[in-house]
Write an enzyme that holds these catalytic residues in place. Structure first.
Site, PDB file in Angstrom:
ATOM      1  N   GLU A 115       0.850  -1.199   0.000  1.00 46.56           N
ATOM      2  CA  GLU A 115       0.000   0.000   0.000  1.00 46.56           C
ATOM      3  C   GLU A 115       0.876   1.236   0.000  1.00 46.56           C
ATOM      4  O   GLU A 115       2.104   1.137   0.161  1.00 46.56           O
ATOM      5  CB  GLU A 115      -0.954  -0.012   1.212  1.00 46.56           C
ATOM      6  N   HIS A 244      -9.058   9.307   2.963  1.00 45.77           N
ATOM      7  CA  HIS A 244      -8.657   8.209   2.080  1.00 45.77           C
ATOM      8  C   HIS A 244      -8.878   8.681   0.654  1.00 45.77           C
ATOM      9  O   HIS A 244      -9.938   9.218   0.330  1.00 45.77           O
ATOM     10  CB  HIS A 244      -9.482   6.957   2.369  1.00 45.77           C
ATOM     11  N   ARG A 290      -0.731   8.968   1.597  1.00 49.60           N
ATOM     12  CA  ARG A 290      -2.143   9.275   1.408  1.00 49.60           C
ATOM     13  C   ARG A 290      -2.461  10.756   1.340  1.00 49.60           C
ATOM     14  O   ARG A 290      -3.339  11.186   0.597  1.00 49.60           O
ATOM     15  CB  ARG A 290      -2.931   8.686   2.571  1.00 49.60           C
ATOM     16  N   HIS A 351     -11.400   9.346   6.635  1.00 50.18           N
ATOM     17  CA  HIS A 351     -11.170   7.912   6.818  1.00 50.18           C
ATOM     18  C   HIS A 351     -10.632   7.574   8.214  1.00 50.18           C
ATOM     19  O   HIS A 351     -11.044   6.582   8.814  1.00 50.18           O
ATOM     20  CB  HIS A 351     -10.171   7.454   5.750  1.00 50.18           C
ATOM     21  N   ARG A 386      -0.901   8.833   9.116  1.00 51.30           N
ATOM     22  CA  ARG A 386      -0.739   7.397   9.384  1.00 51.30           C
ATOM     23  C   ARG A 386      -0.308   6.644   8.131  1.00 51.30           C
ATOM     24  O   ARG A 386      -0.864   6.847   7.044  1.00 51.30           O
ATOM     25  CB  ARG A 386      -2.072   6.832   9.870  1.00 51.30           C
TER      26      ARG A 386
HETATM   27  C1  SIN Z   1      -7.329   0.474   2.589  1.00 51.09           C
HETATM   28  O1  SIN Z   1      -7.617  -0.697   2.412  1.00 51.09           O
HETATM   29  O2  SIN Z   1      -7.023   1.238   1.701  1.00 51.09           O
HETATM   30  C2  SIN Z   1      -7.384   1.012   3.987  1.00 51.09           C
HETATM   31  C3  SIN Z   1      -6.215   0.608   4.744  1.00 51.09           C
HETATM   32  C4  SIN Z   1      -5.971   1.545   5.876  1.00 51.09           C
HETATM   33  O3  SIN Z   1      -6.674   2.546   6.024  1.00 51.09           O
HETATM   34  O4  SIN Z   1      -5.007   1.318   6.614  1.00 51.09           O
END
Ligand code: SIN
Length: 555
Positions: A115, A244, A290, A351, A386
């Site tokens: 991610e 998000h 993010r 988010h 985060r």
């Molecule tokens: C996601 O699946 O994009 C969310 C993961 C997260 O917020 O840590």
């Protein structure tokens, strides 16, 4: 009714359940949760749990990624502790029966996703429904434990706090606040109960419902933050609201997230004309942090006037997409979007709250015997932003540490009788009777809508001094209206949530106004630069002596 337990846990997500399961070995545990026990933010977490489990990974790399995301505000000792404890906590969950996707060999037991902001693949996941898999296993284990009692549809109104003066002769040396339990509204039977406990654990999750658009479930109204603040606990860093980048944009899709893992598997952000744009914003492109990606989308939407951008993963093999993202695939298909062929319309949405109730390494707050774990806490792990999938990890690690601390203190706590407590604050809430509710519900729903729209427009992804000042004035008006007009409405959960939501909105604005710089998730056009070392510190808020809240006292 009055209940007595050794430990009172507020919230039934990963933080509360993990703590309860561990602490139940040393005492009785009540879990109160304001709706169904499965209705938690954990249950909706798609991505997974970040942890160092791959052969090419190291603790140092995960620590560096977390610090880089946090933009200078992470607490190094906390980051070290959480990252080093991660693998043990993940293996505990796997042993409990959570069906994480398997890796290809004994050396790599878990399939690890990627991610934004991670320099290695390190996200343990159960397809794209990790939170649901974790929640179900933990709830089943808690229900099977005779020392754990779960109370659904129970909403905490306020904490019971004892003020203790430490005296030497006639001189008062110190005042201490000790948490002794909570007043709780049973919303089905409309009764207020007293729960007495040796310690209270706030695990109430976040406050996404403060914003008009959010990936959070309806329960995320910031209750834990509000009750901790009213009780006098210290809160910090509430200006750092994580948006998000990719929530599904569709009139029939409420709060549906398109996991960052989709970009981790090659998904690219494009505009309406099919042009990829992230390369103009960051060298890591679609897998930048993010805050960078959300701001880029916000800029693109403002430039083009479009209602959304698109996330395209259609170049990957259709079978792979269906297997890796069954939940996202099905949800989109049900709305007429075949993600194996079509780009997905997406917008940013609130988010995760990186700030919260200040805690130490054991999850202890500034009030004795009051702990906070999970999204409602500010432990120092996330700093100003985060790192993806560090939240379930943080919740598990702090639940473990807090349970060790509570268990080692349980015997000495039990030596004092809960019944011998001197006068506490607040006194039990009185339920006003009357028939006002039906006709006055509009006051609640109207103010709820105003707060969410106000926060979205004035305290969103990009802020200015003027908008923050206006937002503060508006919220002050709404809070006054709540204080003056609503005590006559019979106590009900919507009213309590509105009060909490208004207070949390006010605190977010207060923190955002204090921080005269841009850092991580807080971006203010009037102060566009980071200001080190002046602002390399937490923004702390604590209740003024004169502040009043109607739910917190019997009138
Ligand atoms: C996601 O699946 O994009 C969310 C993961 C997260 O917020 O840590």
């Amino acid at each position: 009714m009055e209940y007595q337990f050794d430990l009172l846990v507020v919230g039934s997500g990963i933080a509360g359940l993990t703590f309860a399961l561990k602490a139940a070995a040393s005492g009785t545990v009540a879990i109160v949760t304001k709706k169904d026990k499965l209705e938690t933010s954990t249950n909706y977490a798609q991505g997974g749990i970040a942890s160092v489990l791959g052969p090419d990974d190291s603790f140092q790399l995960h620590i560096e990624d977390t610090l880089n995301a946090g933009d200078g505000l992470c607490h190094q000792d906390v980051v070290d502790m959480v990252v080093h404890n991660g693998p043990d906590r993940v293996r505990e969950l796997a042993n409990l029966g959570v069906p994480f996707d398997h890796g290809s060999s004994q050396m790599a037991p878990f399939d690890l996703g990627r991610e934004g902001g991670h320099t290695r693949n390190r996200i343990v996941h159960a397809h794209d429904m990790t939170g649901q898999a974790v929640e179900q296993v933990l709830v089943a284990a808690a229900e099977a434990n005779p020392n754990i009692h779960i109370f659904e549809n129970h909403l905490v109104l306020d904490l019971i706090i004892q003020h203790r003066s430490l005296k030497a002769g006639t001189v008062t040396l110190q005042h201490e606040d000790v948490c002794r339990g909570a007043y709780v509204l049973d919303s089905q039977h409309e009764e207020v109960h007293t729960f007495l406990a040796q310690a209270v654990l706030l695990c109430t999750g976040g406050a996404g419902k403060v914003y008009l658009y959010t990936s959070n479930p309806d329960v995320a109204a910031g209750d834990g933050l509000a009750i901790a603040y009213r009780a006098g606990a210290r809160l910090a860093n509430l200006e750092f609201v994580q948006f998000h980048p990719t929530c599904l944009y569709h009139p029939q899709a409420k709060n549906f997230l398109i996991s960052e893992a989709v970009r981790g598997e090659g998904g690219r952000l494009i505009d309406r004309r099919g042009r990829a744009f992230m390369e103009h914003y960051h060298p890591l492109k679609d897998l930048a942090f993010r805050d960078v990606v959300a701001r880029a989308i916000d800029t693109e939407m403002k430039k083009s006037g479009d209602d959304c951008v698109f996330l395209d993963i259609s170049h990957r093999d259709a079978e792979f997409i269906q297997q890796r993202f069954p939940n996202i695939y099905q949800k989109c298909l049900s709305l007429g979007i075949d993600i194996t062929r079509d780009p997905i319309p997406v917008v940013p949405a609130a988010h995760y709250l990186c700030g919260g109730i200040l805690t130490d390494l054991q999850g202890r707050t500034s009030i004795e015997n009051l702990y906070a774990i999970g999204e409602c806490a500010c432990t120092g792990l996330h700093g100003a932003n985060r790192l993806a999938s560090n939240s379930l990890l943080e919740a598990m690690v702090f639940a473990h540490e807090a349970s060790l601390h509570c268990s080692s203190n349980m015997e000495s706590w039990r030596r004092r009788s809960l019944r011998e407590i001197p006068p506490c604050f607040p006194t039990p809430p009185k339920q006003s009777s009357g028939s006002g509710l039906q006709s006055e519900m509009v006051l609640i729903t109207h103010n709820w809508d105003i707060i969410r729209r106000l926060m979205w427009n004035y305290v969103g992804i990009v802020r200015t001094d003027k908008r923050l000042a206006l937002a503060q004035n508006h919220i002050a008006q709404i809070s006054l209206e709540i204080r003056e007009h609503m005590p006559n409405i019979p106590l009900n959960s919507d009213l309590v949530e509105l009060q909490n939501l208004a207070l949390v909105a006010e605190l977010i604005i207060r923190c955002a106004i204090q921080r005269k710089e841009s850092r991580g998730l807080h971006y203010n056009l009037d102060h566009p630069q980071k200001d080190d070392p002046n602002w390399q510190r937490d923004t702390v808020v604590v209740k003024h002596q004169t502040e009043e809240f109607f739910c917190a006292s019997s009138k």
